[in-house]
Design a protein around this motif. Structure first.
Motif, PDB file in Angstrom:
ATOM      1  N   ALA A  93       0.820  -1.211   0.000  1.00  0.00           N
ATOM      2  CA  ALA A  93       0.000   0.000   0.000  1.00  0.00           C
ATOM      3  C   ALA A  93       0.852   1.259   0.000  1.00  0.00           C
ATOM      4  O   ALA A  93       0.521   2.242  -0.678  1.00  0.00           O
ATOM      5  CB  ALA A  93      -0.931   0.001   1.204  1.00  0.00           C
ATOM      6  N   GLN A  94       1.953   1.237   0.729  1.00  0.00           N
ATOM      7  CA  GLN A  94       2.821   2.420   0.812  1.00  0.00           C
ATOM      8  C   GLN A  94       3.349   2.816  -0.564  1.00  0.00           C
ATOM      9  O   GLN A  94       3.366   3.991  -0.914  1.00  0.00           O
ATOM     10  CB  GLN A  94       3.983   2.143   1.754  1.00  0.00           C
ATOM     11  N   ALA A  95       3.755   1.848  -1.367  1.00  0.00           N
ATOM     12  CA  ALA A  95       4.299   2.139  -2.695  1.00  0.00           C
ATOM     13  C   ALA A  95       3.210   2.651  -3.634  1.00  0.00           C
ATOM     14  O   ALA A  95       3.401   3.643  -4.336  1.00  0.00           O
ATOM     15  CB  ALA A  95       4.966   0.896  -3.282  1.00  0.00           C
ATOM     16  N   VAL A  96       2.064   1.983  -3.627  1.00  0.00           N
ATOM     17  CA  VAL A  96       0.950   2.393  -4.492  1.00  0.00           C
ATOM     18  C   VAL A  96       0.518   3.811  -4.155  1.00  0.00           C
ATOM     19  O   VAL A  96       0.383   4.667  -5.038  1.00  0.00           O
ATOM     20  CB  VAL A  96      -0.240   1.418  -4.352  1.00  0.00           C
ATOM     21  N   GLU A  97       0.302   4.070  -2.889  1.00  0.00           N
ATOM     22  CA  GLU A  97      -0.146   5.400  -2.468  1.00  0.00           C
ATOM     23  C   GLU A  97       0.899   6.461  -2.751  1.00  0.00           C
ATOM     24  O   GLU A  97       0.558   7.583  -3.127  1.00  0.00           O
ATOM     25  CB  GLU A  97      -0.517   5.381  -0.993  1.00  0.00           C
ATOM     26  N   PHE A  98       2.160   6.135  -2.584  1.00  0.00           N
ATOM     27  CA  PHE A  98       3.233   7.090  -2.863  1.00  0.00           C
ATOM     28  C   PHE A  98       3.169   7.556  -4.315  1.00  0.00           C
ATOM     29  O   PHE A  98       3.174   8.752  -4.586  1.00  0.00           O
ATOM     30  CB  PHE A  98       4.604   6.469  -2.579  1.00  0.00           C
ATOM     31  N   TYR A  99       3.120   6.608  -5.233  1.00  0.00           N
ATOM     32  CA  TYR A  99       3.149   6.978  -6.648  1.00  0.00           C
ATOM     33  C   TYR A  99       1.887   7.700  -7.099  1.00  0.00           C
ATOM     34  O   TYR A  99       1.954   8.688  -7.832  1.00  0.00           O
ATOM     35  CB  TYR A  99       3.415   5.748  -7.522  1.00  0.00           C
ATOM     36  N   ILE A 100       0.744   7.244  -6.655  1.00  0.00           N
ATOM     37  CA  ILE A 100      -0.497   7.908  -7.061  1.00  0.00           C
ATOM     38  C   ILE A 100      -0.564   9.306  -6.464  1.00  0.00           C
ATOM     39  O   ILE A 100      -0.871  10.270  -7.166  1.00  0.00           O
ATOM     40  CB  ILE A 100      -1.721   7.061  -6.672  1.00  0.00           C
ATOM     41  N   ARG A 101      -0.234   9.443  -5.192  1.00  0.00           N
ATOM     42  CA  ARG A 101      -0.247  10.762  -4.551  1.00  0.00           C
ATOM     43  C   ARG A 101       0.758  11.705  -5.215  1.00  0.00           C
ATOM     44  O   ARG A 101       0.446  12.837  -5.545  1.00  0.00           O
ATOM     45  CB  ARG A 101       0.053  10.632  -3.053  1.00  0.00           C
TER      46      ARG A 101
END
Length: 135
Positions: free
Chosen positions: A57-65
């Protein structure tokens, strides 16, 4: 793809540290555009859907944000500065094309992430959380 963690995996990946660095201003530079191309290329690889970049989740949220906020920042700053500009129209035209190019790269990266066929719903939740579709 796992061996690319040193470069792409947030928050310690080299690319993440470069783009978030306050000491190295990359906004609008040719290097920033090349780094965006790298990220876009990463998320265009179908195997990424099963990698750590879409499982954590941390990686997905980082890139989308990061890509969504960078796009909004560029979009709003360009609209604001175009109403304040008077004078050299050639420089303004070059700056406009650079802003459009960077905005397009951020949106293409978001589109690449959204089109990945993942097992979980992490990308969908991150897009929803940041209200990307509402923009």
């Amino acid at each position: 793809l796992e061996w690319l963690r040193f470069f792409f995996l947030p928050p310690s990946g080299l690319l993440c540290r470069l783009l978030n660095s306050k000491k190295v201003p990359l906004a609008g530079s040719a290097l920033a555009a090349r780094l965006l191309h790298c990220e876009r290329a990463l998320f265009r690889v179908p195997m990424v859907a099963q990698s750590v970049y879409m499982r954590e989740a941390q990686a997905v949220e980082f890139y989308i944000r990061r890509h969504f906020l960078a796009f909004v920042r560029l979009y709003n700053s360009r609209r604001r500065s175009s109403s304040e500009v008077s004078g050299n129209t050639l420089a303004v035209g070059q700056e406009d094309s650079q802003y459009v190019r960077l905005c397009r790269l951020h949106l293409q990266t978001l589109l690449s992430i959204s089109s990945l066929q993942t097992d979980g719903d992490l990308p969908r939740r991150a897009f929803h959380q940041h209200s990307v579709l509402d923009f």
